[in-house]
Scaffold this motif. Structure first.
Motif, short mmCIF file in Angstrom:
data_model
loop_
_atom_site.label_atom_id
_atom_site.label_comp_id
_atom_site.label_asym_id
_atom_site.label_seq_id
_atom_site.Cartn_x
_atom_site.Cartn_y
_atom_site.Cartn_z
N LEU A 22 0.82 -1.21 0.00
CA LEU A 22 0.00 0.00 0.00
C LEU A 22 0.86 1.26 0.00
O LEU A 22 0.54 2.25 -0.68
N ASP A 23 1.96 1.24 0.74
CA ASP A 23 2.86 2.39 0.74
C ASP A 23 3.46 2.63 -0.64
O ASP A 23 3.63 3.78 -1.07
N SER A 24 3.81 1.56 -1.33
CA SER A 24 4.38 1.73 -2.66
C SER A 24 3.35 2.31 -3.63
O SER A 24 3.68 3.14 -4.48
N ILE A 25 2.09 1.90 -3.49
CA ILE A 25 1.04 2.48 -4.33
C ILE A 25 0.87 3.96 -4.03
O ILE A 25 0.81 4.79 -4.94
N PHE A 26 0.82 4.29 -2.74
CA PHE A 26 0.66 5.69 -2.35
C PHE A 26 1.78 6.54 -2.97
O PHE A 26 1.52 7.64 -3.49
N SER A 27 2.99 6.04 -2.95
CA SER A 27 4.12 6.82 -3.44
C SER A 27 4.12 6.94 -4.97
O SER A 27 4.74 7.87 -5.51
N LYS A 28 3.44 6.04 -5.67
CA LYS A 28 3.45 6.06 -7.13
C LYS A 28 2.22 6.73 -7.74
O LYS A 28 2.15 6.91 -8.96
N LEU A 29 1.24 7.08 -6.91
CA LEU A 29 0.05 7.77 -7.42
C LEU A 29 0.35 9.23 -7.69
O LEU A 29 1.17 9.86 -7.01
N SER A 30 -0.33 9.79 -8.67
CA SER A 30 -0.27 11.23 -8.92
C SER A 30 -0.97 11.98 -7.78
O SER A 30 -1.60 11.36 -6.91
N GLY A 31 -0.88 13.28 -7.78
CA GLY A 31 -1.39 14.08 -6.65
C GLY A 31 -2.84 13.86 -6.32
O GLY A 31 -3.23 13.89 -5.15
N ASN A 32 -3.68 13.60 -7.34
CA ASN A 32 -5.10 13.34 -7.12
C ASN A 32 -5.45 11.89 -7.42
O ASN A 32 -6.61 11.57 -7.70
N GLY A 33 -4.46 11.02 -7.35
CA GLY A 33 -4.65 9.63 -7.74
C GLY A 33 -5.58 8.87 -6.81
O GLY A 33 -5.79 9.22 -5.65
N VAL A 34 -6.12 7.77 -7.36
CA VAL A 34 -7.09 6.94 -6.63
C VAL A 34 -6.65 5.49 -6.69
O VAL A 34 -6.28 4.98 -7.76
N LEU A 35 -6.71 4.82 -5.56
CA LEU A 35 -6.52 3.37 -5.47
C LEU A 35 -7.89 2.71 -5.36
O LEU A 35 -8.73 3.15 -4.57
N VAL A 36 -8.10 1.66 -6.14
CA VAL A 36 -9.34 0.89 -6.09
C VAL A 36 -8.98 -0.58 -5.88
O VAL A 36 -8.23 -1.15 -6.68
N ILE A 37 -9.51 -1.17 -4.82
CA ILE A 37 -9.23 -2.58 -4.53
C ILE A 37 -10.54 -3.36 -4.46
O ILE A 37 -11.48 -2.95 -3.78
N ASN A 38 -10.58 -4.48 -5.18
CA ASN A 38 -11.68 -5.42 -5.05
C ASN A 38 -11.36 -6.38 -3.92
O ASN A 38 -10.32 -7.04 -3.90
N LEU A 39 -12.27 -6.47 -2.95
CA LEU A 39 -12.11 -7.37 -1.81
C LEU A 39 -13.18 -8.46 -1.92
O LEU A 39 -14.37 -8.16 -1.94
N ALA A 40 -12.73 -9.71 -2.01
CA ALA A 40 -13.67 -10.82 -2.16
C ALA A 40 -13.03 -12.09 -1.65
O ALA A 40 -11.85 -12.12 -1.31
N GLY A 41 -13.81 -13.15 -1.65
CA GLY A 41 -13.30 -14.43 -1.20
C GLY A 41 -13.35 -14.56 0.31
O GLY A 41 -14.13 -13.89 0.99
N GLU A 42 -12.49 -15.42 0.84
CA GLU A 42 -12.46 -15.65 2.27
C GLU A 42 -11.95 -14.39 2.98
O GLU A 42 -10.89 -13.87 2.65
N LYS A 43 -12.71 -13.90 3.97
CA LYS A 43 -12.34 -12.65 4.63
C LYS A 43 -10.98 -12.70 5.28
O LYS A 43 -10.30 -11.68 5.42
N GLU A 44 -10.56 -13.90 5.67
CA GLU A 44 -9.24 -14.04 6.29
C GLU A 44 -8.14 -13.63 5.32
O GLU A 44 -7.05 -13.22 5.74
N SER A 45 -8.41 -13.73 4.00
CA SER A 45 -7.38 -13.41 3.02
C SER A 45 -7.12 -11.91 2.92
O SER A 45 -6.08 -11.50 2.41
N TYR A 46 -8.06 -11.09 3.40
CA TYR A 46 -7.80 -9.65 3.38
C TYR A 46 -8.09 -8.99 4.73
O TYR A 46 -8.21 -7.76 4.83
N ALA A 47 -8.19 -9.80 5.77
CA ALA A 47 -8.41 -9.25 7.12
C ALA A 47 -7.28 -8.30 7.46
O ALA A 47 -6.11 -8.59 7.29
N GLY A 48 -7.63 -7.12 7.91
CA GLY A 48 -6.64 -6.12 8.28
C GLY A 48 -6.23 -5.20 7.16
O GLY A 48 -5.64 -4.14 7.41
N LEU A 49 -6.54 -5.57 5.91
CA LEU A 49 -6.10 -4.74 4.79
C LEU A 49 -6.75 -3.36 4.81
O LEU A 49 -6.12 -2.35 4.47
N ILE A 50 -8.01 -3.30 5.21
CA ILE A 50 -8.69 -2.01 5.24
C ILE A 50 -8.03 -1.08 6.26
O ILE A 50 -7.80 0.10 5.99
N GLY A 51 -7.70 -1.61 7.42
CA GLY A 51 -7.00 -0.80 8.42
C GLY A 51 -5.65 -0.34 7.94
O GLY A 51 -5.25 0.81 8.19
#
Length: 294
Positions: free
Chosen positions: A188-217
């Motif tokens: 996530l830090d690498s994405i933040f550093s590579k986005l333009s000034g008004n850039g947007v990150l979009v993530i699809n979250l699906a599947g078993e919740k354990e696979s992305y638990a904590g990612l939102i935080g």
């Protein structure tokens, strides 16, 4: 009409109770159909596969988690609700110049952007050569000066690529759910550093919740809490939007009007998208999910 199938594709009648049609595999013609059928049913088949009926093609790693869908009558359309709602970044950034997609799947997002955003520079990064091997079957455009598919690790790519992406789309999964190597703060830090000034990150979250638990935080921390999470109940997914701009403050009234223009231009229900996004933002769903994931 769909293009002729590549000769290396092995086809067999679908062995699945709920997914009728034909299964297409990248296997040699002398393969043992009974063995492949058994591997598909017990989920020991180690590569992605396609199920095709008379209306659609679907990409699967297993039948518990569909990766992509394509309507044969309209191959460039976004058939799944979550892919349509990932395009909600256009509400906030209507004229992106440079987009990267981490996780190709069947390439629905790439095809839609290629045809509906003709001036955009689009890179798709996919770690699995077996997924890329279905490129022709899903009618993806050939590489050219503005469109390309790279076989690479998404995390390593974001570390090394030059800055200046307007949009980063993350739709990366394995057979269990969200790709574990991407569910961390460093990515996530690498994405933040590579986005333009008004850039947007979009993530699809699906599947078993354990696979992305904590990612939102983690995204809340990396993007200074400028994160909105909303649900896509039609597909059982959630979409995460994170904004690079400091002190991001949506102008909701303007966005509702803008959504009508986008609907007329792209044929997607942007008015419904912005209603859902505004409600999720005001209810603080991102913070609630972040606390739940800790």
């Amino acid at each position: 009409m769909p293009p002729p199938r590549s000769p290396q594709l092995f086809s067999l009648p679908s062995p699945f109770e709920l997914e009728s049609g034909t299964v297409l595999l990248h296997e040699p013609p002398w393969s043992n159909e009974s063995v492949l059928r058994a591997q598909l049913l017990d989920e020991s088949y180690a590569k992605p596969f396609v199920v095709e009926d008379d209306k659609r093609r679907y990409l699967y790693f297993n039948t518990r988690l569909m990766q992509s869908a394509m309507r044969l009558a309209d191959p460039n359309a976004l058939d799944l609700a979550y892919t349509q709602q990932m395009m909600s970044f256009l509400l906030f950034l209507p004229h992106p110049r440079r987009i990267v997609l981490i996780g190709l799947g069947g390439g629905s997002l790439m095809k839609f952007c290629a045809t509906r955003l003709p001036s955009v520079d689009f890179t798709a990064v996919e770690i699995s050569p077996d997924v890329i091997a279905f490129r022709d079957l899903f009618q993806l455009p050939p590489d050219d000066t503005r469109l390309r598919i790279l076989e690479a690790d998404g995390a390593a790519y974001m570390q090394d690529v030059e800055k200046g992406f307007d949009v980063v789309l993350v739709d990366a999964f394995d057979e269990h759910g969200f790709a574990p190597p991407l569910a961390n703060r460093a990515f996530l830090d690498s994405i933040f550093s590579k986005l333009s000034g008004n850039g947007v990150l979009v993530i699809n979250l699906a599947g078993e919740k354990e696979s992305y638990a904590g990612l939102i935080g983690l995204a809340m921390d990396a993007f200074d809490e400028q994160v909105i999470v909303f649900s896509v109940p039609e597909d059982g997914n959630h979409i995460l939007l994170a904004f690079r701009a400091p002190y991001f403050e949506p102008r909701w009234r303007w966005l509702h009007n803008h959504a009508k223009e986008l609907r007329a231009k792209f044929g997607l229900d942007f008015p419904a998208f912005v209603q859902k996004i505004e409600r999720a933002a005001k209810l603080g769903l991102a913070r609630r999910e972040a606390i739940r994931g800790r």
